[in-house]
Design a protein around this motif. Structure first.
Motif, short mmCIF file in Angstrom:
data_model
loop_
_atom_site.label_atom_id
_atom_site.label_comp_id
_atom_site.label_asym_id
_atom_site.label_seq_id
_atom_site.Cartn_x
_atom_site.Cartn_y
_atom_site.Cartn_z
N ALA A 26 39.24 3.77 16.55
CA ALA A 26 39.14 2.99 17.84
C ALA A 26 39.79 1.63 17.74
O ALA A 26 40.40 1.32 18.72
N MET A 27 39.64 1.25 16.72
CA MET A 27 40.20 -0.38 16.54
C MET A 27 41.71 -0.34 16.34
O MET A 27 42.31 -1.44 16.06
N GLY A 28 42.40 0.75 15.97
CA GLY A 28 43.64 0.76 15.90
C GLY A 28 43.98 0.50 14.39
O GLY A 28 45.07 -0.02 14.08
N GLY A 29 43.18 0.83 13.37
CA GLY A 29 43.45 0.39 11.99
C GLY A 29 42.27 -0.33 11.42
O GLY A 29 41.49 -0.98 12.06
N GLY A 30 42.43 -0.64 10.24
CA GLY A 30 41.62 -1.32 9.45
C GLY A 30 41.54 -1.26 7.91
O GLY A 30 42.36 -0.51 7.32
N GLU A 31 40.85 -1.93 6.99
CA GLU A 31 40.76 -1.80 5.79
C GLU A 31 39.18 -1.28 5.34
O GLU A 31 38.45 -1.87 5.91
N VAL A 32 39.24 -0.44 4.62
CA VAL A 32 38.11 0.18 4.14
C VAL A 32 37.90 0.20 2.55
O VAL A 32 38.83 0.81 2.01
N ALA A 81 42.86 8.46 9.59
CA ALA A 81 42.43 7.61 10.72
C ALA A 81 43.26 6.25 11.04
O ALA A 81 43.13 5.58 11.72
N GLY A 82 43.90 6.08 9.77
CA GLY A 82 44.77 4.81 9.77
C GLY A 82 44.38 3.59 9.00
O GLY A 82 44.74 2.85 9.05
N ALA A 83 43.45 4.06 8.17
CA ALA A 83 42.60 2.89 7.41
C ALA A 83 43.47 2.79 6.20
O ALA A 83 44.13 3.71 5.62
N LYS A 84 43.71 1.55 5.64
CA LYS A 84 44.08 1.05 4.44
C LYS A 84 42.96 1.36 3.38
O LYS A 84 41.73 0.52 3.69
N VAL A 85 42.82 2.02 2.44
CA VAL A 85 41.57 2.34 1.37
C VAL A 85 41.85 1.80 0.18
O VAL A 85 42.88 2.09 -0.37
N GLU A 86 41.02 1.30 -0.32
CA GLU A 86 40.38 0.89 -1.74
C GLU A 86 39.19 1.57 -2.11
O GLU A 86 38.11 1.62 -1.43
N LYS A 87 39.44 2.36 -3.35
CA LYS A 87 38.36 3.16 -3.94
C LYS A 87 37.80 2.16 -5.23
O LYS A 87 38.63 1.56 -6.00
N VAL A 88 36.33 1.65 -5.15
CA VAL A 88 35.95 0.98 -6.20
C VAL A 88 34.60 1.50 -6.76
O VAL A 88 33.74 2.00 -6.09
N VAL A 89 34.69 1.71 -8.02
CA VAL A 89 33.35 2.06 -8.59
C VAL A 89 33.02 1.11 -9.71
O VAL A 89 33.50 0.43 -10.42
N LEU A 90 31.75 0.57 -9.58
CA LEU A 90 30.71 -0.29 -10.22
C LEU A 90 29.81 0.16 -10.94
O LEU A 90 29.28 1.25 -10.59
N ILE A 91 29.40 -0.56 -12.22
CA ILE A 91 28.38 0.14 -13.09
C ILE A 91 27.15 -0.97 -12.93
O ILE A 91 27.50 -2.21 -12.89
N GLY A 92 26.13 -0.57 -12.43
CA GLY A 92 25.05 -1.38 -12.54
C GLY A 92 23.66 -0.81 -11.79
O GLY A 92 23.70 0.29 -11.36
#
Length: 144
Positions: A26-32, A81-92
């Motif tokens: 809906a926003m025409g893209g984004g960072e996730v 959907a047009g998102a630039k995606v970063e996958k992050v895994v953290l320990i804690g």
């Protein structure tokens, strides 16, 4: 638009990712950023046995690998959907780690599923969703 989507591999987390995808479209893209937090205790991996450092590191690496693999479907939905995606895994510890990461990232919105760990664990551990809603300094969208 910059979104933080909390992901634990559950159906509810996938629904949250799908809702985030609708927002991005809906926003025409984004960072996730897809964030998964893996909990390890200082006394050893998932328990009270103290394991050698090498064993702990091996278990942590395996858990991170599994978490990254779990996020592939959500990543695909978001990318379509047009998102630039970063996958992050953290320990804690889950909630403090989420809050600390969100404070550093400063997303426009945190998106999360209403459940994930199951009703029994939720009763014993307290609702992660409820705690994030209470402690987050950013807006939070909860998806059922």
């Amino acid at each position: 638009m910059k979104l933080l989507v909390l992901y634990d591999g559950s159906l509810f987390a996938l629904r949250a990712a799908e809702s985030a995808a609708k927002l991005v479209k809906a926003m025409g893209g984004g960072e996730v950023t897809l964030l998964q937090v893996v909990e390890f205790w200082e006394t050893g991996a998932w328990g009270f046995l103290t394991l050698p450092d090498e064993e702990q590191e091996k278990l942590i690496a395996q858990a991170k690998e599994k978490a990254l693999a779990d996020m592939c479907k959500a990543e695909q939905v978001l990318q379509e959907a047009g998102a630039k995606v970063e996958k992050v895994v953290l320990i804690g510890e889950v909630v403090p780690t989420i809050i600390e990461y969100a404070d550093q990232m400063q997303p426009d919105l945190i998106v999360m599923g209403s459940r994930g760990r199951g009703p029994i664990k939720q009763l014993v551990l307290g609702g992660i969703c409820h705690k994030v809603l209470q402690l987050a300094h950013q807006p939070v969208m909860v998806v059922k």
